[in-house]
Structure formats: structure tokens, C-alpha cells
Design a protein around this motif. Structure first.
Motif, PDB file in Angstrom:
ATOM      1  N   LYS A 165      -4.265 -61.892  35.858  1.00 31.12           N
ATOM      2  CA  LYS A 165      -4.818 -60.635  35.354  1.00 31.12           C
ATOM      3  C   LYS A 165      -5.989 -60.234  36.249  1.00 31.12           C
ATOM      4  CE  LYS A 165      -2.243 -60.614  31.537  1.00 31.12           C
ATOM      5  NZ  LYS A 165      -1.347 -61.740  31.854  1.00 31.12           N
TER       6      LYS A 165
ATOM      7  N   TYR B 236      -9.320 -57.696  36.871  1.00 33.27           N
ATOM      8  CA  TYR B 236     -10.299 -56.986  36.066  1.00 33.27           C
ATOM      9  C   TYR B 236     -11.165 -56.068  36.917  1.00 33.27           C
ATOM     10  CZ  TYR B 236      -9.186 -60.182  32.245  1.00 33.27           C
ATOM     11  OH  TYR B 236      -8.536 -60.881  31.263  1.00 33.27           O
ATOM     12  N   ASP B 237     -11.516 -54.930  36.325  1.00 31.86           N
ATOM     13  CA  ASP B 237     -12.558 -54.082  36.890  1.00 31.86           C
ATOM     14  C   ASP B 237     -13.914 -54.602  36.434  1.00 31.86           C
ATOM     15  OD1 ASP B 237     -10.788 -52.314  38.154  1.00 31.86           O
ATOM     16  OD2 ASP B 237     -10.548 -51.123  36.325  1.00 31.86           O
TER      17      ASP B 237
ATOM     18  N   TYR C 112      -9.769 -69.921  35.594  1.00 33.94           N
ATOM     19  CA  TYR C 112      -9.973 -68.807  34.667  1.00 33.94           C
ATOM     20  C   TYR C 112     -11.018 -69.121  33.605  1.00 33.94           C
ATOM     21  CZ  TYR C 112      -5.513 -66.925  36.443  1.00 33.94           C
ATOM     22  OH  TYR C 112      -4.484 -66.457  37.228  1.00 33.94           O
TER      23      TYR C 112
ATOM     24  N   TYR D 143     -13.253 -64.438  36.544  1.00 36.09           N
ATOM     25  CA  TYR D 143     -12.273 -63.356  36.467  1.00 36.09           C
ATOM     26  C   TYR D 143     -11.765 -63.062  37.880  1.00 36.09           C
ATOM     27  CZ  TYR D 143     -14.259 -62.145  31.856  1.00 36.09           C
ATOM     28  OH  TYR D 143     -14.692 -62.175  30.563  1.00 36.09           O
TER      29      TYR D 143
ATOM     30  N   LYS E 271     -12.786 -55.185  32.199  1.00 37.26           N
ATOM     31  CA  LYS E 271     -11.629 -54.463  31.672  1.00 37.26           C
ATOM     32  C   LYS E 271     -10.449 -54.666  32.609  1.00 37.26           C
ATOM     33  CE  LYS E 271     -14.368 -50.824  29.457  1.00 37.26           C
ATOM     34  NZ  LYS E 271     -14.635 -49.353  29.382  1.00 37.26           N
ATOM     35  N   LEU E 272      -9.265 -54.870  32.025  1.00 36.56           N
ATOM     36  CA  LEU E 272      -8.071 -54.986  32.850  1.00 36.56           C
ATOM     37  C   LEU E 272      -7.911 -53.733  33.702  1.00 36.56           C
ATOM     38  CD1 LEU E 272      -5.488 -56.556  30.373  1.00 36.56           C
ATOM     39  CD2 LEU E 272      -6.412 -57.612  32.431  1.00 36.56           C
ATOM     40  N   THR E 273      -7.705 -53.926  34.977  1.00 35.47           N
ATOM     41  CA  THR E 273      -7.636 -52.784  35.876  1.00 35.47           C
ATOM     42  C   THR E 273      -6.326 -52.019  35.730  1.00 35.47           C
ATOM     43  OG1 THR E 273      -7.944 -52.100  38.175  1.00 35.47           O
ATOM     44  CG2 THR E 273      -6.595 -54.060  37.799  1.00 35.47           C
ATOM     45  N   LYS E 274      -6.390 -50.738  36.009  1.00 39.40           N
ATOM     46  CA  LYS E 274      -5.199 -49.900  36.110  1.00 39.40           C
ATOM     47  C   LYS E 274      -4.888 -49.598  37.574  1.00 39.40           C
ATOM     48  CE  LYS E 274      -5.971 -47.719  31.599  1.00 39.40           C
ATOM     49  NZ  LYS E 274      -6.183 -46.438  30.875  1.00 39.40           N
TER      50      LYS E 274
ATOM     51  N   TRP F  52       1.543 -55.922  40.002  1.00 38.72           N
ATOM     52  CA  TRP F  52       0.868 -56.901  39.144  1.00 38.72           C
ATOM     53  C   TRP F  52       0.678 -56.374  37.724  1.00 38.72           C
ATOM     54  CZ3 TRP F  52       0.420 -61.647  41.084  1.00 38.72           C
ATOM     55  CH2 TRP F  52       0.409 -61.795  42.481  1.00 38.72           C
ATOM     56  N   ASN F  53       0.498 -55.068  37.576  1.00 37.58           N
ATOM     57  CA  ASN F  53       0.183 -54.488  36.276  1.00 37.58           C
ATOM     58  C   ASN F  53       1.327 -54.627  35.260  1.00 37.58           C
ATOM     59  OD1 ASN F  53      -1.046 -52.913  38.624  1.00 37.58           O
ATOM     60  ND2 ASN F  53      -2.445 -52.400  36.972  1.00 37.58           N
TER      61      ASN F  53
ATOM     62  N   TYR G 155       0.865 -57.017  32.306  1.00 38.39           N
ATOM     63  CA  TYR G 155      -0.229 -56.862  31.355  1.00 38.39           C
ATOM     64  C   TYR G 155       0.272 -56.653  29.913  1.00 38.39           C
ATOM     65  CZ  TYR G 155      -3.572 -56.329  35.176  1.00 38.39           C
ATOM     66  OH  TYR G 155      -4.363 -56.532  36.299  1.00 38.39           O
TER      67      TYR G 155
END
Length: 262
Positions: free
Chosen positions: A8, A10-11, A188, A192, A230-233, A257-258, A261
Motif C-alpha cells: 500500500k 501513502y500520501d 510495515y 509507510y 492517506k492511501l494515494t490515488k 498498484w491501486n 486497495y
């Protein structure tokens, strides 16, 4: 393939920046945390210190510890460089030593504002697997190329031995993939992922119907330094941050990769 699905990205509140060349040897970092860095540990130098030199051009007060048991001297010098002809391992061996012992050697154990960079050709798995948590967790950022290498059966035997060999290779891959997953889960706990890039030196692999990259450069940030992850877009690779490792070949663009999610 659990280890792939559990990756995962993250931003964070920090600014991404590329350091090093726009090809193999460059990594994406968090600029504000690099500016606070007092010590950079770099393993697996070979003939390239372009990342380290670029790091110092942006952060001139950082002390850089460089390690590689396969070379006699560094390909370039800098007053902030300190080279030790040793590689990293999970235990002390001839020409190899542990990260903990190297930290003690330089008096850097338990100091703040450290960064770790490591590219040691699949040995990263044993190193991280055996590394104590109190050592693993000491860094603000970690940049590492992970080698997710499977074994692939390409033999031509009788139907019986073809089936038999494929079964054995499958068992070996299951063991490898479990190792990859366990090591990543260990990381992990403290970090992150904030960026990754597929190295285009090798094509995507396909095992049991699952496509995955064998070489991935991953950038981690310590969880204690992130307020609201936050999980990146964002889709990868990212223009002007990511470049093909082999600049004479197109980058790998067809891996999302997304999708993991959900």
C-alpha cells in the motif's frame, strides 16, 4: 500473491523529490526529512555514488557512510564520505557485518535523523529478516531495491517429471513469497511506503495467473513522522519523478498498484 496485494502506498505531508540520476541509481525521497538528515547509510555502491553526491548537494552537512565489499575504493570522493570495505549481512562474516555493528562502529547507534539506502542484490531479505526491531526502526526514511525473484521451470522432461518439477518449483516459490511477505510486514510495523518504482531491467513475471514485477524500488518513511497518512490515488510511474532504470528501454507502465486497495 499476498505480498503484492499488501503493498500500500501513502500520501504524506512532505514533498517528494528525486535525487540521483534520471536512470538507474536515482530514488524518490521526502525533501523536508532529507534536510533534517544528519547521517546517510548507503549499502551496495559498485561504481555509482551519484545519489549520494546529489544528496549532499542538497544537504551539505550530512555525513555519508558508504559500504561495499566488492570494490576497493569509491568511484568519486567527497569530504563527507566515509567508506568501509564491508557489505551488510544478518551476521558478522568475512568482509560482511550487520547494520547494528556498523552503527556502533561509527557511534551512530540510537542517534536521530538517519536515512538508510540499500541495494544488495536479493540479500536485503535476509538482512531485514534478521534485523532487530530496535535497529530497523531507527531511520527516518529507507530506500531499497527489493528483488522479488521467483523460480521458473523451463525444462523439457517427460510428462511425469515435468509435473513433478513444476510442483517442486511451486513449493519453492510459496516459501519465497512467504519470506517476502513476512519481511515486508516486519517493515510495515514501523514504516509507510510513500513511493515505489518498477525497475525495467527485467520484464513482469507471471506465476499462477498473477502478474508481478521482480524488481521494485521502494521508499519508506517512519510512521512516527507522519501525522495523517492517506492511501494515494496517484498512478505510478509519476512523470518527472520516475524514469526508466535502463534508459534505452520504455518504463513499465502496465502495472496498477491501486487495484489492490479494494
Amino acid at each position: 500473491m499476498k505480498y503484492i496485494k499488501n503493498i500500500k502506498i501513502y500520501d504524506t505531508e512532505y514533498t517528494k523529490k528525486r535525487l540521483g540520476p534520471n536512470k538507474d541509481g536515482g530514488y524518490v525521497v521526502l525533501d523536508e526529512l532529507c534536510k533534517k538528515c544528519n547521517i546517510l547509510y548507503s549499502y551496495g555502491i559498485s561504481d555509482d555514488v551519484s545519489f549520494e553526491l546529489d544528496f549532499l548537494s542538497n544537504n551539505p552537512k550530512t555525513k555519508v557512510r558508504l559500504f561495499d565489499h566488492t570494490i576497493e575504493s569509491l568511484p568519486a570522493s567527497h569530504e563527507n564520505f566515509c567508506f568501509l570495505k564491508e557489505g551488510i549481512s544478518f551476521e558478522k562474516q568475512p568482509n560482511l557485518n550487520t547494520l547494528e555493528n556498523h552503527l556502533k562502529h561509527y557511534g551512530d547507534l540510537n542517534l536521530f535523523n538517519k536515512i538508510l539506502k540499500i541495494d544488495v542484490e536479493w540479500n536485503e531479505w535476509n538482512v531485514f529478516e534478521q534485523m532487530p526491531d530496535n535497529i530497523l526502526s531507527q531511520f527516518d526514511q529507507i530506500f531499497c531495491e527489493f528483488h522479488f525473484i521467483p523460480v521458473v521451470y523451463n525444462g523439457s522432461n517427460s510428462p511425469y517429471f515435468t509435473k513433478f518439477n513444476k510442483f517442486v518449483y511451486g513449493e519453492i516459490n510459496d516459501s519465497l513469497f512467504n519470506k517476502y511477505q513476512n519481511v515486508l510486514e516486519k517493515i510495515y510495523k514501523h514504516y509507510y511506503i510513500f513511493h515505489l518504482h518498477i525497475n525495467n531491467s527485467l520484464p513482469l513475471n507471471k506465476i499462477n495467473g498473477q502478474t508481478f514485477p521482480p524488481l521494485v524500488e521502494i521508499s519508506f518513511v517512519n510512521k512516527n513522522l507522519i501525522k495523517n497518512p492517506k492511501l494515494t490515488k496517484q498512478k505510478f510511474p509519476i512523470e518527472n519523478l520516475d524514469f526508466p532504470n535502463k534508459d534505452y528501454k520504455e518504463d513499465i507502465l502496465n502495472f496498477d498498484w491501486n487495484e489492490f486497495y479494494e
